[in-house]
Scaffold this motif. Structure first.
Motif, PDB file in Angstrom:
ATOM      1  N   LEU A 139      23.587  37.285   0.215  1.00 20.35           N
ATOM      2  CA  LEU A 139      22.364  37.985  -0.192  1.00 20.35           C
ATOM      3  C   LEU A 139      21.395  38.084   0.992  1.00 20.35           C
ATOM      4  N   GLY A 140      21.261  36.995   1.726  1.00 16.61           N
ATOM      5  CA  GLY A 140      20.375  36.979   2.891  1.00 16.61           C
ATOM      6  C   GLY A 140      20.843  37.958   3.963  1.00 16.61           C
ATOM      7  N   LEU A 141      22.146  37.986   4.225  1.00 21.31           N
ATOM      8  CA  LEU A 141      22.683  38.896   5.247  1.00 21.31           C
ATOM      9  C   LEU A 141      22.493  40.351   4.821  1.00 21.31           C
ATOM     10  N   ILE A 150      23.909  33.112   1.047  1.00 18.58           N
ATOM     11  CA  ILE A 150      24.064  33.590   2.434  1.00 18.58           C
ATOM     12  C   ILE A 150      24.331  35.103   2.420  1.00 18.58           C
ATOM     13  N   SER A 200      20.131  41.411   2.834  1.00 16.34           N
ATOM     14  CA  SER A 200      18.697  41.687   2.932  1.00 16.34           C
ATOM     15  C   SER A 200      18.291  41.982   4.381  1.00 16.34           C
TER      16      SER A 200
END
Lengths: 269, 308
Positions: free
Chosen positions: A127-129, A125, A131
């Motif tokens: 990492l996604g945020l 999560i 990105s």
């Protein structure tokens, strides 16, 4: 604010006891060791509300030690994210709230119960945020000290500093108990702090029942880009004499008398 | 087939910023084109398959579409519980790419032989399973799974001979394909064993048997209409797969036969890998032959059954 948080924490603990007693389930000890931390997280730190519950920019909380779900449900209820009816469906025979968090419940970010999954999921999560460049969104994950026996925790602990996930914060509920007894006698994790430090984490140690310390620790922010781990020294079953810092707190289902006595103790805490 | 996957993924990622590729330290000389084009969306997570799966599951919750890549055994068996709890139960939009499905890593020995991956993942809620037959179809399937919302396991086997498409229709998720229409005998296959099935059909023709040949490149959900239709119109159905005969395509067909109207008139003969095999290393061709996945052996068996 501090007084409010203290009262709210008391309410969370009592609600946790109430729903566990009604559902005839254990894990009260594990839940009471984190009720103060969850109160501060949800009422003083995290950007989460009924309005923002589906926003991708919200803060996330993952309860990796899923067996303490009663505390999470109590906070979600007091935060207005789940109804009283849903709260009291905990452990019912009609398919209400599970004894471990399940993703279909509003406010629950991950189905947990099998230990050792929450940290890696939270890394994903975070990492996604990162990105998406949602720089204000943060991910908090609560794991237990006993859970650190899982190899997957250490696979994940190695990765987060490499990815410079400063938007990730781990809280270890260091209550020193696991199913069969004291963690020190089963999977000796000492020294926990230097283990995490050596993996590249910023480590903060606190009394996990001191509201002011929790507030301050959750503000910890470093400029080196590394993630932070808060080692919260807690007491399993905190505030209830019959289970506080006792192995039985993991399993005990309260009789009516024991329940009323425990409730009174929490009220007077 | 691995290169066809990466080619397709690069094309998809060019248009779709949600795509991530995460490897557990495998794919040297294969994944570099993606890494070079999209360095911020490529992650080598190291030798850590549990992390590979669960990080991808978490990543998918923010709207990204992670493809995770490892050898089929490592991608599915080491992190089995991570796939179950974090991908399957969450219906996470993660695509698991398992390379070397079947006996592709023939000389590497049994730790690298993947004969039970399909059987295991078939038990997973929400899991789509794809087993392409060729390079072309791997390319098409990669594009198809990228737009499917939910978990997918794509198994990439040893490159077939010929490497390019034997299939005549465009790959569509969930659809089987009747490649050849025959009578009495039908060969059902999946993955790269289509080329073997076709060569068997040619050989059988010389013995007066003209079999139907059906390809199932999606194993889950499988095209039950095509299976049932074929079971109802043939007397012998032969399954050929580079997977254990327990739990794979042959088992699926047998299950369908049990509820088929034609169950008393049709029999299923299964050809696949024997999980108790004593020969655990050797060239790909030698191992195929050992497991009975050779044209000569299967033709002989079919003829013998046809006469019986």
């Amino acid at each position: 604010m501090k007084a409010d948080l203290k009262n709210l924490a008391k309410e969370v603990a009592i609600t946790t006891l109430d729903i566990s007693y009604k559902a005839r389930v254990g894990h009260v000890g594990s839940s009471l060791s984190i009720s103060d931390i969850l109160t501060v997280l949800y009422f003083s730190k995290m950007n989460i509300s009924k309005k923002s519950i589906n926003s991708n920019r919200r803060d996330r909380f993952i309860l990796s030690k899923g067996h303490a779900a009663a505390a999470l449900y109590s906070v979600l209820y007091l935060k207005g994210l789940i109804s009283k009816k849903l709260l009291y469906s905990f452990g019912s025979n009609e398919g209400g709230l599970c004894e471990h968090p399940e993703i279909s419940t509003p406010g629950v970010e991950m189905s947990t119960g099998s230990l050792g999954h929450g940290l890696a999921f939270s890394i994903g999560i975070a990492l996604g945020l990162k990105s998406l460049r949602f720089i204000k969104s943060r991910v908090f994950v609560l794991i237990s000290d006993g859970e650190c026996g899982e190899g997957s925790i250490w696979e994940a602990a190695l990765l987060a500093p490499l990815l410079r996930l400063s938007n990730l914060m781990v809280i270890i509920d260091d209550n020193r108990w696991q199913c069969f007894g004291p963690t020190q006698k089963i999977t000796n994790l000492s020294p926990l702090s230097s283990k995490w430090k050596s993996f590249g984490w910023n480590v903060v140690e606190i009394d996990g029942h001191n509201i002011q310390s929790i507030v301050a620790a959750l503000k910890s922010h470093t400029s080196d880009g590394n993630p932070t781990v808060i080692i919260a020294h807690t007491k399993a079953g905190r505030g209830v004499t019959s289970i506080e810092n006792k192995q039985i707190g993991h399993y005990k289902v309260f009789s009516e008398d024991e329940y009323h006595r425990a409730r009174l103790e929490l009220l007077n805490l | 087939m691995r290169h066809a996957f990466v080619k397709a993924l690069c094309e998809i990622a060019q248009k779709d910023e949600r795509i991530f590729l995460i490897t557990a330290d495998l794919g040297f000389n294969v994944l570099e084109p993606f890494r070079e084009k999209f360095p911020k969306r490529f992650l080598n997570i190291g030798v850590a398959e549990a992390n590979l799966i669960t990080v991808a599951a978490g990543l998918s919750t923010t709207g990204h579409v992670p493809f995770v890549y490892s050898i089929a055994t490592f991608a599915t068996m080491r992190p089995f519980e991570q796939i179950r709890c974090d991908i399957s139960l969450h219906n996470a939009n993660v695509k698991i790419i398992g390379i070397g499905g079947g006996l592709a890593y023939s000389k590497a020995g049994p730790t690298h032989h993947s004969f039970d991956d399909i059987a295991l993942l078939r038990t997973m809620k929400n899991m789509v399973i794809v087993d392409p037959c060729s390079q072309n179809q791997t390319y098409e399937a990669t594009k198809a799974i990228s737009i499917h919302k939910g978990p997918v396991y794509m198994r990439i086997e040893h490159d077939p001979d010929p490497p390019h498409s034997l299939s005549t229709q465009k790959f569509r998720l969930g659809e089987g394909e009747e490649i050849k229409k025959g009578k009495s005998v039908a060969i059902m296959t999946t993955g790269t064993k289509l080329s073997l099935a076709i060569s068997i059909s040619h050989a059988l023709k010389r013995h007066g048997i003209i079999p139907s040949v059906c390809q199932f490149s999606t194993i889950n959900p499988i095209d039950t209409d095509l299976i049932k239709k074929t079971l109802n119109s043939h007397r012998t159905v032969v399954s050929i797969e580079e997977h254990s005969v327990e739990g794979g395509l042959g088992s699926i067909i047998s299950d369908q036969l049990a509820t088929s109207d034609n169950s008393h008139k049709c029999r299923v003969i299964k050809f696949g890998l024997n999980s108790t095999s004593k020969l655990t290393t050797g060239s790909y061709d030698v191992l195929m032959k050992y497991h009975g996945l050779s044209k000569e052996f299967i033709v002989k068996q079919i003829i013998s059954h046809a006469k019986g």
